[in-house]
Design a protein around this motif. Structure first.
Motif, short mmCIF file in Angstrom:
data_model
loop_
_atom_site.label_atom_id
_atom_site.label_comp_id
_atom_site.label_asym_id
_atom_site.label_seq_id
_atom_site.Cartn_x
_atom_site.Cartn_y
_atom_site.Cartn_z
N TYR A 22 0.84 -1.20 0.00
CA TYR A 22 0.00 0.00 0.00
C TYR A 22 0.87 1.25 0.00
O TYR A 22 2.06 1.21 0.30
CB TYR A 22 -1.01 0.01 1.16
N VAL A 23 0.25 2.36 -0.40
CA VAL A 23 0.94 3.65 -0.53
C VAL A 23 0.38 4.60 0.52
O VAL A 23 -0.84 4.67 0.73
CB VAL A 23 0.71 4.23 -1.94
N ILE A 24 1.26 5.33 1.20
CA ILE A 24 0.84 6.41 2.09
C ILE A 24 1.15 7.73 1.42
O ILE A 24 2.31 8.01 1.07
CB ILE A 24 1.57 6.34 3.46
N GLU A 25 0.14 8.53 1.21
CA GLU A 25 0.33 9.84 0.59
C GLU A 25 0.66 10.85 1.67
O GLU A 25 -0.07 11.02 2.63
CB GLU A 25 -0.95 10.25 -0.16
N THR A 26 1.82 11.49 1.53
CA THR A 26 2.28 12.45 2.52
C THR A 26 3.15 13.49 1.83
O THR A 26 3.16 13.57 0.60
CB THR A 26 3.05 11.71 3.66
N THR A 27 3.86 14.28 2.59
CA THR A 27 4.83 15.21 2.00
C THR A 27 6.18 14.91 2.65
O THR A 27 6.24 14.25 3.71
CB THR A 27 4.47 16.68 2.28
N ASP A 28 7.25 15.35 2.03
CA ASP A 28 8.57 15.05 2.57
C ASP A 28 8.73 15.60 3.98
O ASP A 28 9.35 14.97 4.84
CB ASP A 28 9.65 15.63 1.63
N ARG A 29 8.13 16.75 4.23
CA ARG A 29 8.26 17.40 5.54
C ARG A 29 7.56 16.57 6.64
O ARG A 29 8.00 16.52 7.77
CB ARG A 29 7.67 18.81 5.47
N LYS A 30 6.45 15.93 6.26
CA LYS A 30 5.67 15.18 7.25
C LYS A 30 5.98 13.68 7.25
O LYS A 30 5.38 12.91 7.99
CB LYS A 30 4.17 15.37 6.97
N LYS A 31 6.92 13.27 6.41
CA LYS A 31 7.14 11.84 6.19
C LYS A 31 7.60 11.10 7.46
O LYS A 31 7.16 10.00 7.74
CB LYS A 31 8.18 11.65 5.07
N GLU A 32 8.51 11.73 8.21
CA GLU A 32 9.03 11.05 9.39
C GLU A 32 7.94 10.76 10.41
O GLU A 32 7.85 9.65 10.95
CB GLU A 32 10.14 11.91 10.03
N ASP A 33 7.08 11.75 10.67
CA ASP A 33 5.96 11.53 11.60
C ASP A 33 5.02 10.46 11.07
O ASP A 33 4.50 9.64 11.83
CB ASP A 33 5.18 12.84 11.82
N ALA A 34 4.81 10.49 9.75
CA ALA A 34 3.92 9.49 9.12
C ALA A 34 4.49 8.08 9.31
O ALA A 34 3.78 7.14 9.67
CB ALA A 34 3.75 9.79 7.64
N LEU A 35 5.81 7.96 9.10
CA LEU A 35 6.46 6.66 9.27
C LEU A 35 6.28 6.15 10.70
O LEU A 35 5.91 4.98 10.91
CB LEU A 35 7.96 6.77 8.95
N CYS A 36 6.52 7.01 11.68
CA CYS A 36 6.43 6.59 13.08
C CYS A 36 5.01 6.18 13.45
O CYS A 36 4.80 5.21 14.21
CB CYS A 36 6.93 7.71 14.01
N THR A 37 4.03 6.88 12.90
CA THR A 37 2.62 6.50 13.14
C THR A 37 2.35 5.09 12.61
O THR A 37 1.73 4.26 13.28
CB THR A 37 1.66 7.50 12.44
N ILE A 38 2.86 4.80 11.42
CA ILE A 38 2.67 3.48 10.80
C ILE A 38 3.42 2.41 11.59
O ILE A 38 2.89 1.32 11.84
CB ILE A 38 3.16 3.48 9.32
N LEU A 39 4.66 2.71 12.00
CA LEU A 39 5.44 1.73 12.77
C LEU A 39 4.73 1.39 14.08
O LEU A 39 4.68 0.22 14.49
CB LEU A 39 6.85 2.27 13.08
N ASP A 40 4.19 2.41 14.74
CA ASP A 40 3.50 2.18 16.01
C ASP A 40 2.24 1.32 15.80
O ASP A 40 1.90 0.50 16.64
CB ASP A 40 3.12 3.51 16.67
N GLN A 41 1.59 1.52 14.67
CA GLN A 41 0.38 0.75 14.39
C GLN A 41 0.72 -0.71 14.05
O GLN A 41 0.14 -1.64 14.56
CB GLN A 41 -0.40 1.36 13.21
N ASN A 42 1.73 -0.89 13.19
CA ASN A 42 2.10 -2.23 12.73
C ASN A 42 2.86 -3.04 13.78
O ASN A 42 2.66 -4.25 13.89
CB ASN A 42 2.97 -2.16 11.48
#
Length: 374
Positions: free
Chosen positions: A217-237
């Motif tokens: 799957y693809v997560i649509e984000t921006t480069d500036r918000k990518k790190e926070d997005a990654l951590c949210t996904i890691l915490d969920q998975n």
């Protein structure tokens, strides 16, 4: 088909069974008999299909313990791959006590030189270090029976074409050449045919097949918000073992520092890290003492780590082949895997190229979708 039917000795079959391998994969069925018979072979086989054993098993069968010369050479583009092949070869050594030398940059050449004073039957090498030995006269390939060019497509991409040609020039005039590659473009074929004698050409499975067990799957984000997005996904998975791919060494360093500060159990892997540390990191990752490996594409080729459940493409890869190799680190040996690709609006063109090549539209999710499901 079982290995005995393919001409593999009972002693080696016993060792394979000890490690849980009793049935040959398609690439092994296609290649082993022809290689034992001395035929030149070009094999296009994706990573994860068992191609390392497809050339190691017949090499072990064909090596004579009565000769003290170098009889087989495996050339591979990265130190990690050289190490991995060496590990597999050492397991087979229990059945047939051949002398193996792994030679690659970053390893103490003095230790290697000492080992070369003993009889060496099989050498597993990266091109640069092997050429260093050939120029010093510490390795003699004049009685070589078999040369394997592993990941031939990657060899060309990494600029090893001249090195490979130089190695072949210094090898025995009559030897068997085996060329294994995940993808076989025209440059690889030209190089292969130039140095091969009426090779048998085999294609085993298309890349799409190896993606069947992988949920993407693809997560649509921006480069500036990518790190926070990654951590949210890691915490969920909360994956058992995961690899996070970045495009550059600098990006790996930055993300590694940030994730350490956030308390994640991670280590980084790229070509600027010392060989000793790289080996230590991979040992920790294989034994699941590390949860996250943050890496450049150096780790995408052939690293076979059991139990990788998730792959995160923090940066979109530069091409389709890299994407397939990256996500192929999970969903191996019949297991299921999950991959997540983070895309900035500027990545849309590359994403479309990937989707066209794998013949599917990868489902899009926003971070809001993910959070809503928590």
């Amino acid at each position: 088909m079982n290995f005995k039917e393919l001409g593999i000795s009972d002693e080696i079959v016993k060792v394979l069974k000890k490690t849980g391998i009793s049935k040959a994969t398609e690439v092994q069925e296609e290649c082993i008999k022809s290689i034992i018979a001395g035929r030149d072979v070009i094999s296009e086989a994706p990573t994860g299909t068992g191609k390392t054993l497809a050339f190691l098993l017949p090499i072990f069968e064909n090596i004579s313990l009565e000769s003290d010369s170098v009889q087989a050479l495996i050339v591979t583009p990265t130190r990690e791959l050289a190490l991995q092949i060496t590990e597999q070869a050492k397991k087979l050594k229990e059945a047939k006590d051949i002398n193996i030398l792994a030679t690659y940059g970053g390893k103490d050449i003095g230790v290697q030189l000492k080992k070369l004073k003993r009889n060496v039957h099989l050498i597993i090498a990266t091109p640069g270090r092997l050429l260093d030995h050939l120029e010093r006269g510490t390795i003699d390939l004049s009685k070589l029976k078999t040369i394997v060019i592993d990941e031939a497509d990657q060899m060309l991409l990494m600029g090893f074409k001249k090195d490979i040609e130089a190695i072949i020039e210094k090898s025995s005039k009559k030897h068997q050449t085996l060329c294994f590659s995940a993808t076989m473009n025209s440059d690889v074929k030209k190089m292969a045919y130039k140095y091969m004698d009426d090779p048998l050409s085999l294609t085993v499975k298309k890349e799409e097949v190896t993606l069947e067990n992988i949920k993407q799957y693809v997560i649509e984000t921006t480069d500036r918000k990518k790190e926070d997005a990654l951590c949210t996904i890691l915490d969920q998975n909360n994956p058992f073992l995961a690899i996070i791919f970045c495009r550059t060494k600098r990006r790996v360093d930055k993300l590694d520092m940030s994730l350490h500060q956030r308390g994640y159990n991670c280590e980084k892997l790229h070509s600027d890290i010392t060989q000793a540390k790289r080996e230590r990191v991979m040992k920790q990752f294989r034994s699941a003492d590390l949860q996250y490996l943050i890496a450049t594409d150096v780790a995408a080729r052939g690293l076979d780590v059991t139990g990788v459940t998730h792959v995160y493409n923090y940066d979109i890869p530069e091409n389709v082949e890299s994407y397939i190799h990256r996500i192929g680190r999970t969903g191996r040996a019949g297991e299921n895997g999950t991959t997540c690709l983070f895309v900035d609006p500027k990545d849309e063109t590359t994403l479309k190229e990937i989707e066209k090549a794998i013949k599917m539209t990868i489902p899009r999710k926003t971070l809001t979708d993910v959070v809503a499901k928590q």
